[in-house]
Design an enzyme around this catalytic site. Structure first.
Site, PDB file in Angstrom:
ATOM      1  NE  ARG A   1       0.563   3.081   0.302  1.00  0.00           N
ATOM      2  CZ  ARG A   1       1.013   2.530  -0.824  1.00  0.00           C
ATOM      3  NH1 ARG A   1       2.287   2.534  -1.105  1.00  0.00           N
ATOM      4  NH2 ARG A   1       0.171   1.992  -1.698  1.00  0.00           N
TER       5      ARG A   1
ATOM      6  CD  GLU B   1      -1.846  -7.991  -0.103  1.00  0.00           C
ATOM      7  OE1 GLU B   1      -0.990  -8.312  -0.971  1.00  0.00           O
ATOM      8  OE2 GLU B   1      -2.193  -6.801   0.080  1.00  0.00           O
TER       9      GLU B   1
ATOM     10  CD  GLU C   1      -3.223   3.572  -1.015  1.00  0.00           C
ATOM     11  OE1 GLU C   1      -2.315   3.223  -0.254  1.00  0.00           O
ATOM     12  OE2 GLU C   1      -3.801   2.801  -1.796  1.00  0.00           O
TER      13      GLU C   1
ATOM     14  CB  THR D   1      -4.492  -2.882   6.104  1.00  0.00           C
ATOM     15  OG1 THR D   1      -4.658  -3.835   5.057  1.00  0.00           O
ATOM     16  CG2 THR D   1      -4.421  -1.466   5.542  1.00  0.00           C
TER      17      THR D   1
ATOM     18  CG  ASP E   1      -8.718  -5.474   0.518  1.00  0.00           C
ATOM     19  OD1 ASP E   1      -9.254  -4.384   0.745  1.00  0.00           O
ATOM     20  OD2 ASP E   1      -7.697  -5.586  -0.193  1.00  0.00           O
TER      21      ASP E   1
HETATM   22  C1  DMJ Z   1      -1.119  -2.211   0.805  1.00  0.00           C
HETATM   23  O1  DMJ Z   1      -1.147  -0.846   0.637  1.00  0.00           O
HETATM   24  C2  DMJ Z   1      -2.069  -2.656   1.888  1.00  0.00           C
HETATM   25  O2  DMJ Z   1      -1.761  -3.953   2.302  1.00  0.00           O
HETATM   26  C3  DMJ Z   1      -3.506  -2.589   1.448  1.00  0.00           C
HETATM   27  O3  DMJ Z   1      -4.366  -3.103   2.436  1.00  0.00           O
HETATM   28  C4  DMJ Z   1      -3.684  -3.387   0.181  1.00  0.00           C
HETATM   29  N1  DMJ Z   1      -2.753  -3.024  -0.859  1.00  0.00           N
HETATM   30  C5  DMJ Z   1      -1.359  -2.890  -0.520  1.00  0.00           C
HETATM   31  C6  DMJ Z   1      -0.543  -4.154  -0.641  1.00  0.00           C
HETATM   32  O4  DMJ Z   1      -0.893  -5.001  -1.625  1.00  0.00           O
END
Ligand code: DMJ
Length: 456
Positions: A122, A361, A118, A445, A245
């Site tokens: 982020r 997403e 995380e 991501t 994912d």
């Molecule tokens: C985000 O922190 C990122 O996109 C992660 O890959 C998946 N979960 C959340 C958004 O849903």
């Protein structure tokens, strides 16, 4: 004259309200710039609410008009995650003052265990992209400091990272992890290496990715959880959903970003297995469900808000047909209740988990699909989703997740990815082309755009 004009306008309104909805939304019925502007207004509503009720903390709690910190001290999750959106939206003054606040107040010298994944996607991702957009070297220094403090996470027998690392002591914990948390680090760590000239970050994250890939089953699938000390799988359920994912996403994107041929080969092998064993056709619709990683036998027919990233990845890899089909399925899931649930069973179309966390997403995929196909359909989709978000999730202090998409009961949370991703992808879908060229960037991501500044 004025009277005539008003009468004409009234006639136009009455006339258009009788048109079927497809005709009403078709073609340039709405102006992209107006929608982009509206997204920016909603961004400011959410951001200003954060500033008013949660300034200096990790997240806004919209229902109680208070805040939440993830750890014993704030790591400014929302400001760091949201900073590059401000630059992209042309909110330069707001971005610059937020940047200064981050530089003055963000310290990673904290005796606390953080989640490597995380914090990487982020914060490390956010600092790197905002460094590239602003040119302020102090953001790169912060990223370098953070990356260095996260490195002990990789000190396992296998080279795959522990889930948690202490930012001050380098202590680690959490030996049972999953492919997403192990394999979603190379964009950020690799970029840090490219921008600082220090190869250690790239090498550690790349090794973790390869070690994970090497433990795929003979039929090419990975499972849901693995012990990073022994390298043994602890859950053999394979899928493309949360927990796996972005491992796939990074195989493809790291090939593109770093021109890394190993990633290309790992991506191509993995995609073939995913399409063979996880893709599913039900009532002529394309979905991706669960299967046993060793036998390929189907074990579940669940799909959800997190899986909806996959059309973006599919079209980025050139598979327009599957990408478009899967996006239709995601949109069907969205429209069941006017907001998508976390998980449904696509065989029965019954909800398995009914919350909505303000996830991005499905919008991310609409943005990629519009970019690569130019079809207005994806603009209409984005507009509908945006309107639904305003209708069901907006509060007088920002936006709130939903406990239940059927009752629309709200919950007291506005995750930083709502600003960093959900509103960013919505904005980019409607913004002028010059705002950002998807051919020249790779999004991590968490939707932080990384420019290949090191490539000749
Ligand atoms: C985000 O922190 C990122 O996109 C992660 O890959 C998946 N979960 C959340 C958004 O849903």
């Amino acid at each position: 004259m004025l009277k005539n004009k008003s009468a004409l306008f009234l006639f136009f309104l009455i006339f258009t309200s009788f048109l079927p909805s497809q005709i009403k939304l078709k073609s340039d019925d709405f102006d992209k710039t107006i929608v982009a502007e509206k997204v920016r207004t909603e961004f400011l509503h959410a951001w200003n609410s954060y500033k008013q009720y949660a300034w200096g903390h990790d997240e806004l709690r919209p229902l109680t008009k208070s805040f939440r910190d993830w750890h014993s001290a704030s790591l400014l999750m929302t400001p760091v995650d949201a900073l590059d959106v401000m630059y992209l939206m042309g909110l330069k003054n707001e971005a610059d003052s937020t940047k200064e606040f981050i530089i003055q107040n963000l310290s990673f010298d904290r005796d606390m265990y953080v989640k490597n994944f995380e914090i990487t996607i982020r914060l490390l991702g956010g600092l790197l992209s905002s460094y590239q957009l602003s040119g302020d070297k102090k953001l790169l220094d912060l990223a370098d400091d953070l990356g260095t403090r996260l490195l002990p996470a990789f000190n396992s027998q296998t080279g795959m990272p522990y889930m948690y690392v202490n930012l001050k002591t380098g202590g680690v914990r959490g030996e049972v992890s999953n492919p997403a948390e192990i394999g979603t680090l190379l964009i950020e760590f690799g970029t840090l290496s490219k921008l600082t000239g220090n190869p250690i970050f790239y090498n550690k994250a790349k090794r973790a990715l390869v070690e994970l890939y090497n433990r795929r089953s003979p039929i090419g699938l990975v499972g849901s959880s693995i012990n990073i000390e022994t390298g043994e799988w602890t859950d053999s359920t394979s899928h493309i959903s949360g927990g796996i994912d972005s491992y796939y996403e990074y195989l493809l994107k790291c090939w593109h970003l770093f021109d890394d041929k190993d990633c290309k080969q790992m991506w191509e092998t993995s995609l073939a297995a995913v399409n063979k064993y996880l893709a599913d056709k039900v009532h002529n619709e394309l979905w991706y469900g669960q299967a046993n990683m060793f036998t390929g036998k189907r074990t579940g027919t669940e799909y959800g808000a997190l899986d909806a990233f996959f059309p973006a990845v599919l079209i980025l890899s050139g598979d327009k047909k599957r990408a478009e089909q899967l996006q239709e399925s995601s949109y069907k899931m969205w429209n069941l209740n006017g907001i998508e649930p976390e998980v449904i069973d696509y065989k029965t179309m019954k909800i398995s988990y009914g919350s909505y966390q303000l996830r991005p997403e499905i919008i991310e995929s609409a943005y990629y699909l519009y970019f690569f196909t130019g079809k207005k359909h994806y603009l209409e989709m984005g507009k509908k989703i945006f309107e639904d978000l305003i209708q069901y999730c907006k509060t007088d202090a920002g936006y709130a997740a939903l406990k239940n998409v059927e009752t629309k009961e709200k919950s007291n949370s506005m995750e930083s990815f709502f600003l960093a991703e959900t509103l960013k992808y919505l904005y980019l879908l409607f913004a002028p082309k010059e705002t950002l060229d998807l051919n020249n960037v790779v999004f991590n991501t968490e939707a932080h755009p990384i420019h290949k500044t090191w490539a000749k």
